[in-house]
Motif scaffolding. Sequence first.
Motif, PDB file in Angstrom:
ATOM      1  N   ARG A  54       0.826  -1.198   0.000  1.00  0.00           N
ATOM      2  CA  ARG A  54       0.000   0.000   0.000  1.00  0.00           C
ATOM      3  C   ARG A  54       0.864   1.253   0.000  1.00  0.00           C
ATOM      4  O   ARG A  54       1.932   1.296   0.602  1.00  0.00           O
ATOM      5  N   ILE A  56       0.771   5.805   0.052  1.00  0.00           N
ATOM      6  CA  ILE A  56       0.424   6.865   0.993  1.00  0.00           C
ATOM      7  C   ILE A  56      -1.083   6.871   1.211  1.00  0.00           C
ATOM      8  O   ILE A  56      -1.852   6.893   0.255  1.00  0.00           O
ATOM      9  N   PRO A  57      -1.558   6.867   2.468  1.00  0.00           N
ATOM     10  CA  PRO A  57      -3.007   6.870   2.700  1.00  0.00           C
ATOM     11  C   PRO A  57      -3.621   8.254   2.496  1.00  0.00           C
ATOM     12  O   PRO A  57      -3.045   9.271   2.891  1.00  0.00           O
ATOM     13  N   ASP A  89      -3.105   4.664  -1.099  1.00  0.00           N
ATOM     14  CA  ASP A  89      -3.975   3.832  -0.266  1.00  0.00           C
ATOM     15  C   ASP A  89      -5.216   4.675   0.042  1.00  0.00           C
ATOM     16  O   ASP A  89      -5.176   5.555   0.899  1.00  0.00           O
ATOM     17  N   ARG A 128      -4.801   5.175  10.400  1.00  0.00           N
ATOM     18  CA  ARG A 128      -3.401   5.156  10.860  1.00  0.00           C
ATOM     19  C   ARG A 128      -3.017   3.771  11.369  1.00  0.00           C
ATOM     20  O   ARG A 128      -1.903   3.290  11.117  1.00  0.00           O
ATOM     21  N   SER A 131      -2.804   1.372   8.149  1.00  0.00           N
ATOM     22  CA  SER A 131      -1.792   1.704   7.151  1.00  0.00           C
ATOM     23  C   SER A 131      -0.405   1.925   7.749  1.00  0.00           C
ATOM     24  O   SER A 131       0.596   1.910   7.014  1.00  0.00           O
ATOM     25  N   ALA A 132      -0.351   2.164   9.076  1.00  0.00           N
ATOM     26  CA  ALA A 132       0.911   2.481   9.760  1.00  0.00           C
ATOM     27  C   ALA A 132       1.556   3.733   9.175  1.00  0.00           C
ATOM     28  O   ALA A 132       2.792   3.872   9.197  1.00  0.00           O
ATOM     29  N   GLN A 133       0.720   4.645   8.647  1.00  0.00           N
ATOM     30  CA  GLN A 133       1.193   5.908   8.105  1.00  0.00           C
ATOM     31  C   GLN A 133       0.219   7.028   8.483  1.00  0.00           C
ATOM     32  O   GLN A 133      -0.925   6.765   8.865  1.00  0.00           O
ATOM     33  N   ILE A 134       0.673   8.277   8.356  1.00  0.00           N
ATOM     34  CA  ILE A 134      -0.167   9.426   8.635  1.00  0.00           C
ATOM     35  C   ILE A 134      -0.951   9.780   7.367  1.00  0.00           C
ATOM     36  O   ILE A 134      -0.339  10.023   6.319  1.00  0.00           O
ATOM     37  N   PRO A 135      -2.275   9.857   7.420  1.00  0.00           N
ATOM     38  CA  PRO A 135      -3.061  10.082   6.200  1.00  0.00           C
ATOM     39  C   PRO A 135      -3.185  11.553   5.815  1.00  0.00           C
ATOM     40  O   PRO A 135      -3.116  12.456   6.657  1.00  0.00           O
ATOM     41  N   HIS A 136      -3.372  11.770   4.518  1.00  0.00           N
ATOM     42  CA  HIS A 136      -3.814  13.045   3.979  1.00  0.00           C
ATOM     43  C   HIS A 136      -5.347  13.034   3.953  1.00  0.00           C
ATOM     44  O   HIS A 136      -5.970  11.972   3.847  1.00  0.00           O
ATOM     45  N   ALA A 162      -1.382  14.526   7.718  1.00  0.00           N
ATOM     46  CA  ALA A 162      -0.255  14.878   6.846  1.00  0.00           C
ATOM     47  C   ALA A 162      -0.525  16.156   6.072  1.00  0.00           C
ATOM     48  O   ALA A 162       0.375  16.991   5.898  1.00  0.00           O
TER      49      ALA A 162
END
Length: 329
Positions: A54, A56-57, A89, A128, A131-136, A162
Amino acid sequence: MQSSSNLFPVALISAERRGDLSEDVYRLKPGNSPDGTVELAVTRLGLADVAQNRGIPVILLHGSFSNRRFWYSPKGVGLGAYLARQGFDVWIPEMRGHGLSKRNQDYTRNRVADYARYDLPAIGAFVREQSAQIPHWIGHSLGGTTLAAALGGQYLGAPAVASVALFGSQVSRTYWPLKIPPLEWGARLLLKRFGQLSGPRLKRGPEDEPVGVMIESMRWHGLFGRFGEAGRDWWKGLAEVDVPLLVVSAAGDQQDPDWACRKLYEQVGSAPRQYLRLGRQQGFTGDFGHVEMLVSKAAQAEVWPLVEQWLKDPLTPLLGAQADALVVV
């Protein structure tokens, strides 16, 4: 409800392949608001053949009288599908009582305040986690207004966000009849008799809208109204926001005009921030409308690539040489 999250009960209610895309639909039951019956449907789009890689969320919020199909049609067309094909993502929530989100017990009393205070933070936390990421975040119309409320109320913000992009969103357009208290009171009483407004009947969209949202908006625009709720001034709070911001207006938008969108942009304290007007004077092929700014063949060719560029690098000005179309602070 069997949970696929450590945050609150979540059920995977559908997992399908749609052509080249994967479509997973989750039902969230955060249990964080006074109405314990609230359940939110969130659709996740990605490339079917690279499900484990995946990108970038990005979370897409629909406007009033709408649902997930604003971003992703049954034929796989829309900004959501486009971004998924570019490797993002993509997460598409549906607000209480819209689309696959069932109507909660207090549906007619739903307000932007509820979406901003309870629902968006829960959705953000779930994305978060997964996805283990910071979303836009991207919002259109009321979706963007709800994002502004969440930012101004400090329910969302850095470091959990983000960037934010608002399309055709504003709270400053003046409705003079609402400045006359007896007319405002009469309109509120009339709306309360209906409970909901029909999008198809009013030719506003495929979904109904609870009167709670409409009454809340009337209060914002009343004689002494302000963008906020009891004890929380969202408008004032926007000056404290510190996430990368993109605000987009459409030159042909009669519902949420350019000047009002710009006023919201100017109130947000974010740095960096960008303002983009979609019109012939700015080098586009036409003066986009409120819906056409994101859902049209022209948007597909001219706007969607700019959204992709923004998400990949919010710090770089859009449009390159067409600097007159852009304000960067």
